[in-house]
Scaffold this motif. Structure first.
Motif, PDB file in Angstrom:
ATOM      1  N   VAL A 163     -28.632  25.937  -0.775  1.00  0.00           N
ATOM      2  CA  VAL A 163     -27.707  25.145   0.051  1.00  0.00           C
ATOM      3  C   VAL A 163     -26.468  24.774  -0.755  1.00  0.00           C
ATOM      4  N   ASP A 196     -24.210  27.734  -1.274  1.00  0.00           N
ATOM      5  CA  ASP A 196     -23.477  28.023  -0.044  1.00  0.00           C
ATOM      6  C   ASP A 196     -22.294  27.065   0.101  1.00  0.00           C
ATOM      7  N   GLN A 247     -18.154  28.017  -0.322  1.00  0.00           N
ATOM      8  CA  GLN A 247     -17.182  27.720   0.731  1.00  0.00           C
ATOM      9  C   GLN A 247     -16.063  26.823   0.191  1.00  0.00           C
ATOM     10  N   SER A 256     -19.518  15.781   9.127  1.00  0.00           N
ATOM     11  CA  SER A 256     -19.803  15.471  10.532  1.00  0.00           C
ATOM     12  C   SER A 256     -18.570  15.642  11.409  1.00  0.00           C
ATOM     13  N   SER A 311     -15.526  21.065  11.391  1.00  0.00           N
ATOM     14  CA  SER A 311     -16.336  22.142  11.963  1.00  0.00           C
ATOM     15  C   SER A 311     -16.678  23.218  10.933  1.00  0.00           C
ATOM     16  N   ASP A 312     -15.808  23.408   9.926  1.00  0.00           N
ATOM     17  CA  ASP A 312     -16.083  24.426   8.910  1.00  0.00           C
ATOM     18  C   ASP A 312     -17.243  24.028   8.000  1.00  0.00           C
ATOM     19  N   GLU A 365     -19.744  21.611   9.127  1.00  0.00           N
ATOM     20  CA  GLU A 365     -20.717  20.827   9.882  1.00  0.00           C
ATOM     21  C   GLU A 365     -22.155  21.216   9.560  1.00  0.00           C
ATOM     22  N   ARG A 366     -22.371  22.443   9.079  1.00  0.00           N
ATOM     23  CA  ARG A 366     -23.757  22.823   8.744  1.00  0.00           C
ATOM     24  C   ARG A 366     -24.267  22.099   7.502  1.00  0.00           C
ATOM     25  N   PHE A 367     -23.367  21.400   6.797  1.00  0.00           N
ATOM     26  CA  PHE A 367     -23.776  20.636   5.608  1.00  0.00           C
ATOM     27  C   PHE A 367     -23.892  19.139   5.913  1.00  0.00           C
ATOM     28  N   SER A 368     -23.902  18.776   7.200  1.00  0.00           N
ATOM     29  CA  SER A 368     -23.923  17.354   7.560  1.00  0.00           C
ATOM     30  C   SER A 368     -25.200  16.655   7.112  1.00  0.00           C
ATOM     31  N   THR A 369     -26.261  17.411   6.884  1.00  0.00           N
ATOM     32  CA  THR A 369     -27.537  16.790   6.488  1.00  0.00           C
ATOM     33  C   THR A 369     -27.583  16.413   5.013  1.00  0.00           C
TER      34      THR A 369
END
Length: 552
Positions: free
Chosen positions: A248, A251, A255, A271, A274-275, A277-281
């Motif tokens: 993770v 990745d 980016q 959050s 959008s670029d 957002e998959r890392f919001s966790t």
């Protein structure tokens, strides 16, 4: 009507209120529209409650404040018969943001109809309240202008003191931030040792950064296109609590490297972006600063998941992370230079020793193999990585003194005479003299000088015994003897592996340090065998004619 929430006053405002109350002046503060914002008196204060609970007084106050706008020192205003207000502007950045109000009561107040209305609104007994107020000598109306002058002077002094306190507090915050930055940079700079592995330095600097800032975790990712370090762990590392797995973070790091089209810090809320957002966790916000040298992007220093109520990234935090990234860039640039110099130095040593070994085709690659076995043995007995590296170098140069031995002696096909043998025995001391003035090799000199000493004291050149023999020399002695017995010579062929290891074991405590023999016999000799085969192929198929005329 919407009620206005009155805020408690600061300690400085209470001090002014206390001083004015001693002069029978009630103090309050309102905004530019006349709405009360600070009333520094407790709910049980009966005299203050006459005014704090009455809509009549509040309405009169707002009307009077509207008339204050055109004057820096407005005249006192009698808003209710016998009730005067004195306005003193509250300045913020040279603009009036509100008014300090001094409330002065004269004797006429208790005789007015408005007094009775205010008492009823405050649920106070009119007669008792009038009696209590009349017990105190009240100023005459003609004295109000003089009281107004006093109130304004005290208020302006209080504001000046407040500004001074604020300036001191602001300076303290700046000094605190500067101290944190200096402490962080001092710690980072003082840990800069270019002999240190890059991963150790980067992890230490990132950990120190987390100790100074409120971020929960962070990490470093290096740009593979530019950075080429032997330390693989430096490429991707994470520190702190709650960091995700390497996949993770890699990745995320890749980016960020792709996003960093300038050298400016990146502040990202996963959050809302959008670029990302998959890392919001993984937490937020993300503060990433480029690790750079000149115009080269070496990597990214990333800090994530700020702790505390204020989740926004401050300029001080950005400055601290950026300063750490800058020093990481300096370290990495120097580490790459150091690595290049180290590789060049090691290459020169290998070239020199290969040239010496090439004087005799039957010792071709000897120094390289001894260096390999010495290094592996050093690692097997638990020496540090730096010590293992130095043992390897000592193994490379252990026979450099043979350059001073006549080639006819070194290449003689057969038994040496006593005189020739004594010449050969001089090579450790010759090697020592050749290398002793090279600062980078001072710590390996004992391995060069004493690698022919024996545990029982029967070796040369000094006849040292047991632990008198330097550690590097004891390691090289095993590797040197093993290679000599395993290699072909003009007067004999190389022995089998079992024969060589049996002889090594037999000489435990006589020729070799008994504590190292078992570890040596358990080494993996795969790479050694490959080097032996390589040397034999080179001897049989030497296209250069380098060994023409050498002993056969």
């Amino acid at each position: 009507m919407k009620s206005t929430q009155v805020q408690p006053a600061t300690r400085g405002q209470l001090d002014l209120s206390d001083r004015l109350r001693a002069a029978d002046v009630l103090w309050l503060e309102c905004d530019a529209r006349g709405s009360i914002i600070r009333w520094p008196w407790p709910a049980g204060d009966w005299e203050a409650s006459i005014f704090s609970r009455g809509a009549l007084f509040r309405k009169s106050l707002r009307r009077a404040v509207q008339d204050f706008k055109d004057s820096a020192e407005p005249d006192p205003v009698e808003v209710i018969p016998g009730c005067w207000i004195i306005g003193s502007p509250i300045m913020h950045r040279r603009r009036c943001s509100g008014w300090g109000i001094g409330l002065v009561i004269t004797d006429e107040f208790t005789r007015s109809e408005q007094f009775q209305s205010l008492c009823h609104a405050a649920e106070l007994d009119v007669a008792i309240t009038r009696h209590l107020l009349m017990e105190v000598r009240r100023p005459a109306a003609c004295e109000v202008p003089r009281i107004a002058t006093l109130v304004r002077i005290l208020h302006q002094q209080d504001m000046s003191h407040s500004r001074s306190r604020n300036d001191v507090e602001e300076m303290g915050r700046h000094l605190s931030a500067s101290y944190e930055e200096m402490h962080l940079l001092y710690t980072v700079i003082s840990s800069m040792s270019f002999n240190e592995k890059p991963s150790v330095f980067l992890a230490g600097a990132a950990t120190e950064l987390l100790d100074t800032t409120p971020f929960c975790w962070g990490g470093v990712i290096l740009n593979d296109d530019i950075i080429n370090l032997a330390d693989d762990r430096a490429r991707l590392l994470q520190v702190g609590d709650g960091h995700p797995g390497d996949d993770v973070f890699e990745d995320l790091g890749l980016q960020l490297l792709a996003t960093a089209d300038s050298m400016e810090p990146l502040i990202i809320d996963p959050s809302r972006d959008s670029d990302f957002e998959r890392f919001s966790t993984i937490g937020g916000p993300i503060l990433a600063c480029p690790i750079r040298r000149e115009d080269k992007l070496l990597g990214m220093l990333v800090t994530v998941d700020k702790d505390g109520e204020d989740a926004s990234v401050s300029s001080i935090e950005t400055k601290l992370v950026g300063a750490t990234a800058d020093h990481m860039g300096i370290f990495l640039e120097n580490a790459m230079l150091y690595q290049d110099l180290d590789a060049m130095f090691l290459g020169m040593l290998q070239a020199i020793t290969s040239t010496i070994d090439a004087k005799d085709p039957y010792t071709r690659g000897h120094s390289q193999r001894v260096a390999l076995l010495s290094r592996d043995l050093a690692h097997a007995i638990g020496l540090s990585e730096e010590e293992v590296k130095r043992v390897h170098i000592a193994g490379l140069v252990h026979d450099v003194g043979k350059i001073g031995i006549p080639e006819a002696v070194l290449c003689k096909p057969g038994q040496l005479t006593d005189q020739e043998y004594r010449l050969v025995q001089e090579h450790p001391e010759i090697g020592y003299r050749i290398l002793k003035d090279i600062p980078q090799l001072r710590d390996v000199l004992t391995g060069v000088l004493h690698h022919h000493e024996r545990w029982d004291g029967a070796g040369y050149p000094s006849g040292l015994a047991g632990r008198q023999i330097p550690l590097f020399a004891r390691l090289i002695a095993l590797a040197d003897t093993f290679d000599a017995m395993s290699s072909d010579r003009t007067y004999r062929g190389g022995r089998s592996r079992d024969e060589v290891l049996a002889e090594i074991s037999r000489c435990r405590g006589a020729q070799f340090d008994p504590e190292f023999v078992d570890a040596f016999c358990q080494l993996d000799f795969t790479e050694f065998d490959r080097l032996i085969s390589q040397a034999q192929e080179g001897t049989e198929h030497d296209p250069s004619g380098l060994f023409e005329g050498s002993r056969s």
